[in-house]
Write a protein that holds these residues in place. Structure first.
Motif, short mmCIF file in Angstrom:
data_model
loop_
_atom_site.label_atom_id
_atom_site.label_comp_id
_atom_site.label_asym_id
_atom_site.label_seq_id
_atom_site.Cartn_x
_atom_site.Cartn_y
_atom_site.Cartn_z
N GLN A 167 -11.92 44.82 -18.68
CA GLN A 167 -11.18 44.47 -19.89
C GLN A 167 -9.78 43.89 -19.55
O GLN A 167 -9.26 43.07 -20.27
N ILE A 219 -12.42 40.57 -20.16
CA ILE A 219 -13.88 40.71 -20.33
C ILE A 219 -14.18 42.07 -20.93
O ILE A 219 -14.24 43.09 -20.24
N LYS A 220 -14.38 42.07 -22.27
CA LYS A 220 -14.67 43.32 -22.98
C LYS A 220 -16.10 43.77 -22.68
O LYS A 220 -16.99 42.93 -22.50
N ARG A 221 -16.33 45.09 -22.69
CA ARG A 221 -17.70 45.59 -22.54
C ARG A 221 -18.32 45.84 -23.92
O ARG A 221 -17.64 46.35 -24.80
N PRO A 222 -19.62 45.53 -24.07
CA PRO A 222 -20.29 45.85 -25.34
C PRO A 222 -20.33 47.37 -25.53
O PRO A 222 -20.26 48.12 -24.54
N SER A 223 -20.49 47.82 -26.78
CA SER A 223 -20.50 49.27 -27.00
C SER A 223 -21.82 49.89 -26.50
O SER A 223 -21.84 51.03 -26.04
N SER A 243 -17.32 36.99 -26.91
CA SER A 243 -17.55 38.35 -27.41
C SER A 243 -17.38 39.36 -26.27
O SER A 243 -16.26 39.67 -25.89
N SER A 244 -18.47 39.84 -25.74
CA SER A 244 -18.37 40.87 -24.70
C SER A 244 -19.53 40.73 -23.73
O SER A 244 -20.55 40.10 -24.07
N HIS A 271 -21.49 42.93 -20.13
CA HIS A 271 -21.46 43.93 -19.07
C HIS A 271 -21.51 43.24 -17.72
O HIS A 271 -22.43 42.47 -17.44
#
Ligand SMILES: Cc1cc2nc3c(=O)[nH]c(=O)nc-3n(C[C@H](O)[C@H](O)[C@H](O)COP(=O)(O)OP(=O)(O)OC[C@H]3O[C@@H](n4cnc5c(N)ncnc54)[C@H](O)[C@@H]3O)c2cc1C
Ligand SMILES: NC(=O)C1=CN([C@@H]2O[C@H](COP(=O)(O)OP(=O)(O)OC[C@H]3O[C@@H](n4cnc5c(N)ncnc54)[C@H](OP(=O)(O)O)[C@@H]3O)[C@@H](O)[C@H]2O)C=CC1
Ligand SMILES: O=C(O)C(=O)Cc1c[nH]c2ccccc12
Length: 420
Positions: free
Chosen positions: A266, A270-274, A220-221, A223
Motif C-alpha cells: 500500500q 498498490i492497495k490489497r483487495p479485502s 483499484s486493488s 494482490h
C-alpha cells in the motif's frame, strides 16, 4: 476421422466427422486430443491460427516464463523434460507443446476460424461452420458435422480494449499487451501501462529493464505475492497448505508471509483487495500477481504507480486525481475475454460471459455431446484436469455407441440425405 468430404452447391465444404470436433489447438485442445488419441477415438481439431498454441507463439512477449513451477503446467501423459528449469520460458514451453502435438499425432485444420456452432435437433448433430482466415483466399467456408463438440478456445481468446475518453485522439502508439514483444523499441520513451495484473506488472518490468520509463495504472486493488517464499514456490506452498487448512486461513498465512517479504504494498500505491488472494481467484477469477521483480522497481521509482485514468489528450493522460502525465505510448494490459458467445449458439453450458455457468469442477460437460476444456480459471493444471475427464466421458459414450451399432443401424444415417 473424416467420414466423407463433399462440395455442396453453394461452395461450402461439408465434412462429416466421425468422433468429436475440438475447437482450438492451444494447450487445452492439445490435451483433449492427446487423451482421445490414447483412447483410440478419432477427432478433428480446428484452429484459426496457422500454428498450435497461438497464444504462446503469437500473442506473448519474448521474456515470458511460466510463473507456476513446471510440475503444475505439463499436460497429461507427458511431463516436461528433466533438464527444463523450474519455470520454463516461452520458447521451451512452445517446444514442449510442439513435441506434444507430434507425439500424439495431432494435426489441426489450421487457418479456419469457427464462426458458428449450433445443435441441429432434427438430425441430432452439431453443425460447426468455419471461415478461412487466410488473407488472400476467397472466403472459403467449411461445415463440420459431428455428434460431439469440445470447446477449447480459451479464457484469453480476445484482448479487452476498454473505451476511455480521448483514447482515439491520443497521438502516440496504443497497443494491447497481446501485441507487445519487447521493451527494446521503447528505449527512453515514457510508456503508460494500463492495468496491474501479471501482464501489466511484467511488461512494466520489461520496459524498465530496457531503459524505458513506465507508469503503471492501478485503478483499484491487486494482490501481489512473491513468486517464491524461502526458496519454495508460493503457489506450491499454497497447494500444500490447502490440503490441511481452509482457504481463508491459507490466504491469511500467504498475506503474512507476503508482508514479511515484500513489505506493505500500500505504501507504493498498490492497495490489497479485502478478499484474500486465493478466495478472490476462486470466486472472481482474478489472478494474484506473482512478483518476479516489478515490486523492487516500483520501490526504486523505476516503475511509477499512478491512479486511474480520467481521459487521454493528444500527448498526455489525465488521471482521476487531476495529475497530468506526458506520455509517448500506451500498452493496454487490460485483460482478456472468451469469444464463445460470438460463435456458440447454446445457453445451457456457457453463460453470457463465455465461461461455463457451473464452476470448477462441474463446468466441463454440457448436454448433447458438448464439452468445455480450459475454462476453469485454474491455468494449465485446470486444462489438464478437464482433458482427462472429457476424454474419459467421450470414450464411454463412444464405446456404448459402438456396442449399440453392432446391434442396430446407426441413427445418424437417416439424416445424411437432409444435410446437403
Ligand atoms: C501471458 C499469459 C501467461 C500465462 N502463464 C500461465 C502459467 O504460467 N501457468 C498456467 O497454468 N497458466 C498460465 N496462463 C493461463 C493460460 O490460460 C494457459 O497458459 C493456456 O494458454 C490456456 O490454454 P487454452 O488452450 O485453454 O487457451 P489458448 O492457449 O488461448 O488456446 C486457444 C486456441 O483456440 C484458438 N481459437 C480461439 N477462438 C477460435 C475460433 N473461433 N476458431 C478456431 N480457433 C479458435 C486460438 O487461436 C488458440 O490457439 C497464462 C496466460 C497468459 C495470457
Ligand atoms: N508469467 C506469467 O505466467 C503470466 C501470466 N499471465 C496470466 O494471464 C492472465 C491475464 O492476465 P492480465 O493480462 O494481467 O489480465 P488481468 O485480467 O489479470 O488484469 C487486467 C488488469 O487491467 C486492469 N484494467 C482493466 N480495464 C482497465 C481500465 N479501463 N483502466 C485501468 N485499468 C484497467 C484491471 O484492473 P481492475 O482489477 O481494477 O479491473 C487489471 O489490473 C492471468 O491469468 C495472468 O495470471 C499474464 C502475464 C504473465
Ligand atoms: O497464470 C494463470 O493465469 C493461472 O491461472 C495460473 C493459476 C491458477 N491458480 C492460480 C493461483 C494463483 C496464481 C496463479 C494461478
Amino acid at each position: 476421422m473424416f467420414g466423407f468430404l463433399e462440395q455442396n452447391v453453394s461452395g461450402r465444404r461439408c465434412v462429416w466427422v466421425n468422433g468429436p470436433v475440438v475447437v482450438g489447438a492451444g494447450p487445452s485442445g492439445l490435451a483433449v486430443s492427446a487423451c482421445l488419441r490414447e483412447q483410440g477415438i478419432p477427432f478433428v481439431v480446428v484452429e484459426r491460427a496457422d500454428c498450435i498454441a497461438s497464444l504462446w507463439q503469437k500473442r506473448t512477449y519474448d521474456r515470458l516464463k511460466l510463473h507456476l513451477p513446471k510440475k503444475f503446467c505439463h499436460l497429461p501423459k507427458l511431463p516436461f523434460p528433466e533438464e527444463y528449469p523450474e519455470y520454463p520460458n516461452r520458447k521451451q514451453f512452445i517446444t514442449y507443446l510442439e513435441n506434444y502435438a507430434e507425439k500424439f499425432g495431432i494435426k489441426p485444420q489450421f487457418n479456419e476460424s469457427v464462426e458458428s456452432a449450433k445443435y441441429d435437433e432434427k438430425c441430432g448433430v452439431w453443425r460447426v461452420k468455419t471461415v478461412s482466415t487466410l488473407p488472400s483466399s476467397i472466403r472459403s467456408e467449411t461445415e463440420y458435422i459431428c455428434q460431439m463438440l469440445v470447446v477449447a478456445t480459451g479464457e484469453n481468446a480476445e484482448g479487452i480494449v476498454p473505451e476511455i475518453e480521448g483514447l482515439q485522439d491520443f497521438s502516440g502508439e496504443v497497443i494491447h499487451v497481446k501485441d507487445y514483444k519487447s521493451g527494446e523499441k521503447y528505449n527512453g520513451k515514457k510508456v503508460l501501462v494500463v492495468g496491474c495484473g501479471n501482464s501489466g506488472m511484467e511488461v512494466s518490468l520489461d520496459l524498465s529493464n530496457h531503459n524505458a520509463k513506465p507508469s503503471m495504472v492501478v485503478r483499484s486493488s491487486v494482490h501481489v505475492l512473491p513468486r517464491e517464499i524461502f526458496g519454495k514456490s508460493t503457489f506450491d506452498l499454497a497447494m500444500t497448505l490447502m490440503k490441511w487448512l481452509p482457504l481463508w486461513l491459507v490466504d491469511k498465512l500467504l498475506l503474512i508471509l507476503a508482508f514479511l517479504i515484500l513489505g506493505n504494498t500500500q505504501r507504493y500505491g498498490i492497495k490489497r483487495p479485502s478478499l484474500g488472494p486465493l478466495q478472490l481467484k476462486n470466486h472472481h477469477g482474478k489472478t494474484p500477481v506473482l512478483d518476479i521483480g516489478a515490486l523492487e522497481k516500483i520501490r526504486s521509482g523505476d516503475i511509477k504507480v499512478v491512479a486511474g485514468i480520467k481521459r487521454f489528450h493528444r500527448g498526455s493522460v489525465e488521471l482521476v486525481n487531476g495529475e497530468i502525465l506526458d506520455i509517448d505510448s500506451v500498452v493496454l494490459a487490460t485483460g482478456y475475454r472468451s469469444n464463445v458467445p460470438y460463435w456458440l449458439q447454446e445457453n445451457e453450458l456457457f453463460g453470457k460471459d463465455g465461461f461455463p455457468k457451473r464452476h470448477f469442477p462441474n463446468g466441463w460437460k454440457g448436454k448433447r455431446g458438448l464439452y468445455a476444456a480450459g475454462f476453469t480459471r485454474r491455468g494449465l493444471a485446470g486444462a489438464s484436469a478437464d482433458a482427462i475427464k472429457i476424454s474419459q466421458n467421450i470414450a464411454n459414450v463412444w464405446k456404448e455407441e459402438l456396442n449399440q451399432k453392432k446391434k442396430k443401424v446407426p441413427t445418424h444415417r437417416r439424416c445424411i440425405s437432409t444435410l446437403f
